[in-house]
Design an enzyme around this catalytic site. Sequence first.
Site, PDB file in Angstrom:
ATOM      1  CG  ASP A   1       8.792  -4.666 -18.834  1.00  0.00           C
ATOM      2  OD1 ASP A   1       8.019  -3.941 -18.195  1.00  0.00           O
ATOM      3  OD2 ASP A   1       8.915  -4.590 -20.088  1.00  0.00           O
TER       4      ASP A   1
ATOM      5  CG  LEU B   1      14.372  -8.671 -28.577  1.00  0.00           C
ATOM      6  CD1 LEU B   1      14.387  -9.862 -29.518  1.00  0.00           C
ATOM      7  CD2 LEU B   1      15.587  -8.704 -27.668  1.00  0.00           C
TER       8      LEU B   1
ATOM      9  CG  HIS C   1       0.476  -3.142 -19.490  1.00  0.00           C
ATOM     10  ND1 HIS C   1       1.728  -2.614 -19.659  1.00  0.00           N
ATOM     11  CD2 HIS C   1      -0.183  -2.249 -18.712  1.00  0.00           C
ATOM     12  CE1 HIS C   1       1.811  -1.451 -19.017  1.00  0.00           C
ATOM     13  NE2 HIS C   1       0.659  -1.217 -18.437  1.00  0.00           N
TER      14      HIS C   1
END
Lengths: 179, 333, 438
Positions: free
Chosen positions: C314, C64, C180
């Site tokens: 993503d 965001l 990740h």
Amino acid sequence: MSITVIQEANEIERTIRRLAHEVIENNQGTSELILIGILTRGATLAERIATEIGNFENVQIPTGALDIVLHRDDLKMSGPAPKLQKSTIPKSLDGMTVVLVDDVLYTGRTCRAALDALMNYGRPASVRLAVYIDRGHRELPIRPDFIGRNIPTAPNQSILVELNEIDGVDRVSVIEEEL
Amino acid sequence: MPTQSKSDKSEPTKSEPAIWLRKDLLDTADLNLADFNLIFETTDAMIEVRERPIARTTTLRGTTLATLFYENSTRTRASFEIAGKALGADVVNLSASQSSVGKGESLIDTVRTLEAIGADILVLRHPLSGASTLASKYTNASVINAGDGMHAHPTQALLDLFTIKQHLGELSGRKIVIVGDILHSRVARSNIWALLTLGAQITLCGPATLLPKYFTQHKSDLQNVTVTTNLKTALSNADVVMTLRLQKERQRNSIIPSLSEYIRNYQINNDTIALAKSTAIVMHPGPVNAGFEISQEVAEGKQSVISAQVTNGVAIRMALLYLFATRTTDFPA
Amino acid sequence: MNNILIRGGRIFDPGNQLDLYGDLLMVNGFVSEISQHIEAKNAQIIPAEGCIVTAGFIDLHCHLREPGFEQKGTIASETKAALESGFTTICSMPNTDPTPDNASALQGLKEKILSDSHIRVLPVAATTQGRAGLILSEISELVAAGCVAFSDDGNPIESGLIMRRALETAGSLGIPIAEHSDDPSLSNNGVMNEGYISERLGLIGQPSAAETSAVARNIEICALTKAPLHLMHLTSARSLELVADAKAAGLPITCEVTPSHLYLTEDAVGGDNLVNEPAYDTAAKINPPLRSEADRQALLAGVNAGIIDAIATDHAPHASEEKLQEFSKAPFGISCLETALATITTLTNRGELDFEAALKALTAGPAAAFRLQEGLGKLTPNLSKDVTIFDANEQWIVDAHQFTSMGKNSPLHGYELTGRVKKVIYDGILSWSRESTT
């Protein structure tokens, strides 16, 4: 479109012979003389004139071929630039009498470009202009010294000089477009 | 039949003139056979111009050439500058440190500014791959890539191929060997695409860590490319040996074990060049690291065409400037 | 009227194994009744003929950008884009500034979400302080403050020991670590997939092994700790093999894939035809990178076989100037929300994706992976409040300049896709409707 043939092979041969004699007479001989033809057909004509001179003077006059595309004043105006060809000037032009040879003299701009190009090769003692056909309509103050034939033309006409070495035939024609 | 224009020499000859239509030159991979032939023929004419007592013309009078170099290079930049001036163009040279690029101006803004002040042709060298491609999308000026990162250096490849043709004639079927850090080399890449189009056989040779891994596995185009770490097999029957500059920094992150090991296994010297054909020519894009990738003797020896490469470089660049400056999509009706 | 009657659609709820043509009635904001024909008085009628009616989508992985990077996007702009894309619940990633690695930062974020957001945002907190991978964040404080998972997204946790501690600590609270997976020394600052195209374009590539070796390590540590591990944005075939084995062995592993990786390959960066156009497209620059066709096929098969739990966008909006740079300098990321559904339905229409598996990966799958509250990701009577209605056959051409998101960085600009969200009911209220003229 109409095509009128005005010279065939044997007439061309005679005209070239006369031009060769005029060049030698004007130069008072063969010394310091070089014939430089403007590519493409001018160069072929220069060769023929030199051969002719060789026949009656028994002397091999040096010849050269000049590509003038890089010196034109209208490169960006009329479509894609023509292909560059390689000039072959066999020696320095310092002190030489250069006879520029071209097939058709029209506006005179090709000749101006050729003079410009010649300056890259030295400082000739003098430059003469030999043209096979003078069709008129000069736009620059250019005057030929040796003329094969004077053929005044209208703007919708053009002269086509064909030479055996390039076109497979010796022929001079006047081409007229519909008005 | 085309209407007669005022130019005396516009009658079509027997073969249609080849035409340069490309807005930019980003890589040799974009060129087809007709493009190569046109460039080489034009270069031939320019070689003759360079040999004249007064080696210049005013053909590009009114054309502005701007060189924008984000990486140092004296020779390539000088070569373009001489080429531009030999044709009578106005030449403006910018380097990243002196321009507002140093103040953080983006590549696109810089390129647009140059266009706004009148640049017709932009010669760009940049440390990042794809920079010239990016620039070309945002300007109407013609962009000539003078080297972008590891990606391409098309004018170098063109002068390399022209030099090979000058000395060996046709390229088709010839064995060309490129030795050195192929993986990071834009010179190698541009040469490879050009040589493939012209039908040559290519051998890439160097240490395993400096060779491409995926090239040859990929397309059938690349069946004419062999990759090997063995210099002897590589050089056997070679017509051309192209040595790449060894960047000594490569040793730092263990990408090669040591300089002396590289020299022992890959240096082109009197012993190793003897493995190639006796008629083989030796090339180098410069500047030469004498004693490293190539010995002083071979660099200056009778098989070396390195100085011809430099001379040809000016002529190739003149040819390209001429083709770009006279490029037009307007055809007479 | 707080009753809504959705009429005549195909009600497809893989989470409840429901697939029925008919009507769905919502009463007082909750899903109330689902059957072939419902009569309802005093209900707002929403026609859904020709459309699919399903639970509001859930996105486990969304950037965001606020706080700290408002030039790229804001909570308001990006949640609006999410709503219009059919997402009613998203998980915000912690690579903001300040980093939500402590309770007060998380609290500040939640307040901004409350005031600005158009949908439900479940914050993901940073696993380590500053996402530097060295010192764990205040895990229990952050759980108490309401985070739904932990991640250092953008960065891998390089130290095996830190990963172990993170899994043990968060796992004891039942909260997953979303990782990740990457070995930075192997990815070596690569800007795209390492392969034929990166070699041709002269770009440093990230080999698949950089991801797969890290996935293998992470799976081993999961086995050691038996704590829940969620592997984010997997991209390579080999990673899926490892995950399949780990799941077969009963490990608490979940994983996600992005719609971009299901739809595109490394070709999107620079076409595979030795010609430059359209090479160096920074819109296709994403981390981890788009890979080979073989990898893409494996990812599709993984969704179809249920090995992949979630399709997570993503979504990574960037300011346009930032992407208008040399490829190596441009930031990573694709603005993905507004093409997410369409890429999925285009793939299902082509037969590359199984419709049920794909839809589950947008709804019940992600809800289960992050152990979200009951009712999310499903159409469960008296529990669920979010419904997304979409037309799986509507064709449209992507115009990134018209995106609601502030990020126009999409490699699909100009593509013709099939599938469009028509209406979204969030928290029991019809919150968005696509005008028929657009």
